[in-house]
Scaffold this active site. Structure first.
Site, PDB file in Angstrom:
ATOM      1  N   GLU A  10      -2.606 -10.415   2.514  1.00 29.95           N
ATOM      2  CA  GLU A  10      -2.875  -9.314   1.690  1.00 29.95           C
ATOM      3  C   GLU A  10      -1.411  -9.476   0.271  1.00 29.95           C
ATOM      4  OE1 GLU A  10      -2.554  -6.373   4.509  1.00 29.95           O
ATOM      5  OE2 GLU A  10      -4.668  -7.099   5.255  1.00 29.95           O
ATOM      6  N   TRP A  20       1.621  -2.206  10.966  1.00 32.35           N
ATOM      7  CA  TRP A  20       1.065  -1.171  10.442  1.00 32.35           C
ATOM      8  C   TRP A  20       0.478  -1.033   9.156  1.00 32.35           C
ATOM      9  CZ3 TRP A  20       4.916   3.153  12.615  1.00 32.35           C
ATOM     10  CH2 TRP A  20       4.798   3.071  13.808  1.00 32.35           C
ATOM     11  N   LYS A  21       0.745  -1.982   8.434  1.00 31.61           N
ATOM     12  CA  LYS A  21       0.295  -2.164   7.024  1.00 31.61           C
ATOM     13  C   LYS A  21       0.951  -0.743   6.218  1.00 31.61           C
ATOM     14  CE  LYS A  21      -2.818  -5.388   8.226  1.00 31.61           C
ATOM     15  NZ  LYS A  21      -4.393  -6.342   8.037  1.00 31.61           N
ATOM     16  N   HIS A  25       2.089 -12.472   3.913  1.00 35.28           N
ATOM     17  CA  HIS A  25       0.879 -11.692   4.613  1.00 35.28           C
ATOM     18  C   HIS A  25      -0.147 -12.246   3.623  1.00 35.28           C
ATOM     19  CE1 HIS A  25      -2.351  -9.184   6.028  1.00 35.28           C
ATOM     20  NE2 HIS A  25      -1.438  -9.240   7.053  1.00 35.28           N
ATOM     21  N   GLY A  61      -3.052  -5.879  13.076  1.00 36.45           N
ATOM     22  CA  GLY A  61      -2.988  -4.739  12.320  1.00 36.45           C
ATOM     23  C   GLY A  61      -3.771  -3.446  12.917  1.00 36.45           C
ATOM     24  N   GLY A  62      -5.153  -3.191  13.033  1.00 34.47           N
ATOM     25  CA  GLY A  62      -5.535  -1.905  13.475  1.00 34.47           C
ATOM     26  C   GLY A  62      -5.383  -1.618  14.810  1.00 34.47           C
ATOM     27  N   GLY A  94      -9.128  -7.454   9.671  1.00 35.43           N
ATOM     28  CA  GLY A  94      -9.571  -6.148   9.577  1.00 35.43           C
ATOM     29  C   GLY A  94     -11.230  -5.975   9.466  1.00 35.43           C
ATOM     30  N   SER A 152      -8.123  -9.102  13.745  1.00 32.71           N
ATOM     31  CA  SER A 152      -9.111  -8.241  14.838  1.00 32.71           C
ATOM     32  C   SER A 152      -8.628  -8.321  16.076  1.00 32.71           C
ATOM     33  CB  SER A 152     -10.583  -8.606  14.653  1.00 32.71           C
ATOM     34  OG  SER A 152     -10.741  -8.446  13.075  1.00 32.71           O
TER      35      SER A 152
END
Ligand SMILES: O=C[C@H](O)COP(=O)(O)O
Length: 253
Positions: free
Chosen positions: A97, A10-11, A95, A234-235, A173, A213
Site C-alpha cells: 500500500e 492494523w493499517k 508495504h 491485516g483484517g 484484503g 487474507s
C-alpha cells in the site's frame, strides 16, 4: 528451527478505545514462547500507549512506516529516532500500500531498512507481485529484485535479522489467499535469493512471513509449509480473539 513471527498490521483502523481494549485482552494471553514472536503494528497515535501497556509482556509493538532521515523538513513524517524513543521495536517497511498509493521505491525502502538498523528497530520488509505480474509469469523476478534491493549494503548479521514478508498484492484484503503451495513456492525462491545474494547460513536463518487474507481458518496450513515462518496479517488481526488464534497456530509450528 526458525521462530515464527505473527505480526498484526492494523493499517489505518481503530480508535483509541478500540486499540486499548484489544491490548487489554491480548497482552496477557500472548504466550512467552521459543516458538513464536507476536507483534502488533499500530497507527502512530496509539504507539506510545501500546508500548506502555505491553511492557513486560510478550506482545511487541511495531510501526507501519517511517522516514529514513533522523530529523528535518519532512512535514507529516515520523523518524526512526522518534519510534525508538517511544520503545517501538519493529517497523513494517515497503508495504504494497505504501509502494502503490504513496509511490515508495525500492531505493527508499532500502534506505529505511538501513535507518531501522541504525536505530535498533527490526524491519519487516514487504515484497510481492501484482496480479498482472503473476499472470505474466514475472513473480519470481519481481520479488527477487525487491529482496535484493531491500538487503543491499547490509551486513550479513543485519540481513539475517530482517523479517521478509511475502505478500502477493492480489491476495491482500481480497479474501483470496494464495494456496499454501503458491505461497511456499515464492518463499522458497526468496530463501534461495538470500542464499545467493548473502549466504546460505543467512538464508537458513532469515524469517519469511506470508501475508494476504491470512485468518484462523487457513493459518495452520500456511505455517506448516517448509519456508513460511509466520504471517503478516491485516483484517484478521483487528480482533483480539482472532489474533490470539493466529499466535496459537504459530506456537504449534
Ligand atoms: O499487512 C498485511 C497485509 O496487507 C494483509 O492484509 P489482509 O490480511 O487484510 O489481507
Amino acid at each position: 528451527m526458525r521462530k515464527q513471527v505473527i505480526a498484526g498490521n492494523w493499517k489505518m483502523n481503530k480508535n483509541h478505545r478500540e486499540a486499548e481494549d484489544f491490548i487489554q485482552t491480548a497482552k496477557n494471553e500472548v504466550p512467552s514462547s521459543d516458538q513464536v514472536e507476536s507483534v502488533i503494528c499500530a497507527p502512530f497515535p496509539f504507539l506510545q500507549k501500546l508500548v506502555e501497556e505491553t511492557e513486560g509482556t510478550s506482545l511487541k509493538i511495531g510501526a507501519q512506516n517511517m522516514h529514513f532521515e533522523e530529523s528535518g523538513a519532512f512535514t507529516g513524517e515520523v523518524s526512526p529516532v522518534m519510534l525508538k524513543e517511544l520503545g517501538v521495536e519493529y517497523v513494517v517497511l515497503g508495504h504494497s500500500e505504501r509502494r502503490e498509493i504513496f509511490k515508495e521505491t525500492d531505493e527508499e525502502v532500502n534506505k529505511k531498512v538501513h535507518a531501522a538498523f541504525n536505530h535498533g528497530l527490526t524491519p519487516i520488509v514487504c515484497v510481492g507481485e501484482s496480479l498482472e505480474q503473476r499472470e505474466a509469469n514475472q513473480t519470481m523476478d519481481h520479488v527477487e529484485a525487491q529482496v535484493k534491493k531491500a538487503l543491499e549494503g547490509l551486513t550479513d548479521e543485519q540481513s539475517q535479522q530482517v523479517i521478509i514478508a511475502y505478500e502477493p498484492i492480489w491476495a491482500i484484503g481480497t479474501g483470496r489467499t494464495a494456496t499454501s503451495e503458491q505461497a511456499n513456492e515464492v518463499c522458497t525462491h526468496i530463501r534461495k535469493v538470500v542464499s545467493d545474494f548473502v549466504s546460505a547460513g543467512v538464508a537458513e536463518a532469515v524469517r519469511i512471513q506470508y501475508g494476504g487474507s491470512v485468518k484462523p481458518a487457513n493459518v495452520d496450513e500456511l505455517l506448516s509449509q517448509s519456508d513460511i515462518d509466520g504471517a503478516l496479517v491485516g483484517g484478521a488481526s483487528l480482533e483480539a480473539d482472532s489474533f490470539l488464534k493466529l499466535v496459537e497456530a504459530g506456537k504449534h509450528e
